[in-house]
Design an enzyme around this catalytic site. Structure first.
Site, PDB file in Angstrom:
ATOM      1  N   SER A  15      73.286  92.667  27.298  1.00  0.00           N
ATOM      2  CA  SER A  15      71.962  93.092  27.765  1.00  0.00           C
ATOM      3  C   SER A  15      70.838  92.200  27.251  1.00  0.00           C
ATOM      4  O   SER A  15      70.797  91.836  26.075  1.00  0.00           O
ATOM      5  CB  SER A  15      71.706  94.534  27.320  1.00  0.00           C
ATOM      6  N   SER A  17      67.748  93.382  27.600  1.00  0.00           N
ATOM      7  CA  SER A  17      66.658  94.329  27.351  1.00  0.00           C
ATOM      8  C   SER A  17      66.079  94.204  25.943  1.00  0.00           C
ATOM      9  O   SER A  17      64.848  94.291  25.774  1.00  0.00           O
ATOM     10  CB  SER A  17      67.133  95.761  27.606  1.00  0.00           C
ATOM     11  N   THR A  63      71.623 102.252  30.929  1.00  0.00           N
ATOM     12  CA  THR A  63      72.305 101.409  31.902  1.00  0.00           C
ATOM     13  C   THR A  63      73.716 101.941  32.142  1.00  0.00           C
ATOM     14  O   THR A  63      74.071 103.031  31.695  1.00  0.00           O
ATOM     15  CB  THR A  63      72.287  99.929  31.444  1.00  0.00           C
ATOM     16  N   LYS A  67      73.796 106.466  33.739  1.00  0.00           N
ATOM     17  CA  LYS A  67      72.574 106.846  34.448  1.00  0.00           C
ATOM     18  C   LYS A  67      72.637 108.239  35.053  1.00  0.00           C
ATOM     19  O   LYS A  67      71.628 108.950  35.079  1.00  0.00           O
ATOM     20  CB  LYS A  67      72.249 105.805  35.523  1.00  0.00           C
ATOM     21  N   ASN A  88      67.243 105.976  34.344  1.00  0.00           N
ATOM     22  CA  ASN A  88      67.420 104.757  33.559  1.00  0.00           C
ATOM     23  C   ASN A  88      66.400 104.653  32.428  1.00  0.00           C
ATOM     24  O   ASN A  88      66.408 103.669  31.684  1.00  0.00           O
ATOM     25  CB  ASN A  88      67.343 103.513  34.450  1.00  0.00           C
ATOM     26  N   ASP A 110      64.202 101.764  37.941  1.00  0.00           N
ATOM     27  CA  ASP A 110      64.976 100.796  38.732  1.00  0.00           C
ATOM     28  C   ASP A 110      64.428 100.664  40.148  1.00  0.00           C
ATOM     29  O   ASP A 110      64.433  99.567  40.722  1.00  0.00           O
ATOM     30  CB  ASP A 110      66.441 101.223  38.817  1.00  0.00           C
ATOM     31  N   GLY A 133      78.246  98.358  46.314  1.00  0.00           N
ATOM     32  CA  GLY A 133      78.407  99.261  45.182  1.00  0.00           C
ATOM     33  C   GLY A 133      77.829 100.625  45.499  1.00  0.00           C
ATOM     34  O   GLY A 133      76.928 100.746  46.336  1.00  0.00           O
ATOM     35  N   ARG A 158      84.269  99.680  46.649  1.00  0.00           N
ATOM     36  CA  ARG A 158      85.696  99.408  46.452  1.00  0.00           C
ATOM     37  C   ARG A 158      86.547 100.612  46.825  1.00  0.00           C
ATOM     38  O   ARG A 158      87.678 100.456  47.264  1.00  0.00           O
ATOM     39  CB  ARG A 158      85.928  98.976  44.999  1.00  0.00           C
ATOM     40  N   TYR A 227      73.068  89.673  36.172  1.00  0.00           N
ATOM     41  CA  TYR A 227      72.368  88.427  35.838  1.00  0.00           C
ATOM     42  C   TYR A 227      73.114  87.571  34.816  1.00  0.00           C
ATOM     43  O   TYR A 227      72.593  86.537  34.373  1.00  0.00           O
ATOM     44  CB  TYR A 227      70.957  88.732  35.320  1.00  0.00           C
ATOM     45  N   GLY A 248      68.982  89.034  39.272  1.00  0.00           N
ATOM     46  CA  GLY A 248      68.819  90.353  38.687  1.00  0.00           C
ATOM     47  C   GLY A 248      67.816  90.385  37.560  1.00  0.00           C
ATOM     48  O   GLY A 248      67.233  91.435  37.258  1.00  0.00           O
TER      49      GLY A 248
END
Length: 289
Positions: A15, A17, A63, A67, A88, A110, A133, A158, A227, A248
């Site tokens: 992360s 963050s 994250t 969430k 988030n 987000d 996703g 998926r 990212y 991202g």
């Protein structure tokens, strides 16, 4: 007394963050320590019980994969997070000065992060939209597409049986939704005005290879929320085919600015300086947020 904030998730070592938030609090002169803490879904209730007993806490960034689970751990949910049931951001609101504990309030920044990142990239209104996703970030992406005026969203996952958060988000914001298998997504990705990949790092590589084999030029915008590593394979293929790519990190910056506001009350002229140092902390171009 040093105050505390953190980003929670599993895994969490990648992360960025902490770099963003620490730069902001240093600029503000706030005595607020920010760290990354690895917490699983099963461990979250015990962790949050400990947080409630510690008056130093001011905020949590949340994250994957926490969430949705965080919704059961807060006292109130506000804004779009109430519609989505996906959080988030947790802000600690001080109660009356009678020794009572702070109230934990859940938000979702987000959605604002996605909307602002796409607007900066020139995404068009009423887009043909594809989301890769079906989890918590996909729920925010669906809400963002509602703000853009999309008539519907195609979500590629998926496992089509495991898209409950995406389905609930579409129902909550009143948006038509198709849930389709990730294999075979390439033609829709090539034709879309906006593509948002909410998949973990490298999980979209199969779509990228399919898109490369498809060979079509694209004229849309891709936001890949993963990212690290960057550029991702899907970002490279999409760009090579003529599309615009939003890393991202852009979304992370925009949503983190909102978190800093909740944790510190940031506003006014100070905000611009804080945004600049946050961009510098992760090597991102400075933006007019």
């Amino acid at each position: 007394m040093t105050l505390r904030a953190a980003v929670l998730g599993h895994p969490i070592g990648h992360s960025k963050s902490p770099a963003l938030h620490r730069a902001a609090y240093a600029q503000l002169g706030a005595d607020l320590a920010y760290e990354a803490i690895d917490v699983t879904v099963d461990a979250l209730p015990v962790f949050m019980a400990g947080v409630r007993g510690d008056g130093r806490w001011r905020g949590l960034s949340v994250t994957m994969p926490l969430k949705a689970a965080m919704a059961a751990e807060v006292d109130d949910i506000r804004g779009v997070a109430r519609q989505l049931g996906v959080i988030n951001t947790v802000a600690f609101e001080s109660g009356p000065h009678d020794g009572s504990p702070a109230r934990l309030v859940g938000y979702n920044t987000d959605v604002a992060g996605i909307v602002n990142a796409l607007r900066y990239a020139g995404a068009t209104a009423k887009p043909v939209a594809v989301v890769l996703g079906g989890g918590g970030t996909a729920a925010a992406a669906i809400a963002a597409m509602k703000e853009f005026g999309a008539a519907s969203v195609a979500v590629y996952v998926r496992d089509v049986a495991r898209a409950a958060e995406a389905r609930a988000a579409a129902a909550a914001v009143g948006l038509s939704l198709q849930v389709l298998p990730l294999t075979g997504a390439a033609p829709a990705v090539a034709a879309a005005d906006v593509v948002i990949s909410t998949l973990p790092p490298r999980a979209a590589d199969g779509v990228a290879e399919e898109l490369a084999r498809h060979g079509s030029l694209v004229d849309g915008v891709l936001l890949d929320v993963a990212y690290d590593p960057w550029p991702s394979r899907i970002a490279t293929v999409f760009s090579d085919a003529g599309g615009r790519v939003v890393p991202g990190l852009e979304m992370l910056l925009y949503q983190a600015v909102e978190q800093v506001r909740y944790f510190t009350g940031l506003e006014g002229p100070a905000a611009a300086e804080v945004i600049d140092v946050m961009c510098d902390a992760v090597g991102a171009p400075r933006r007019a947020f």
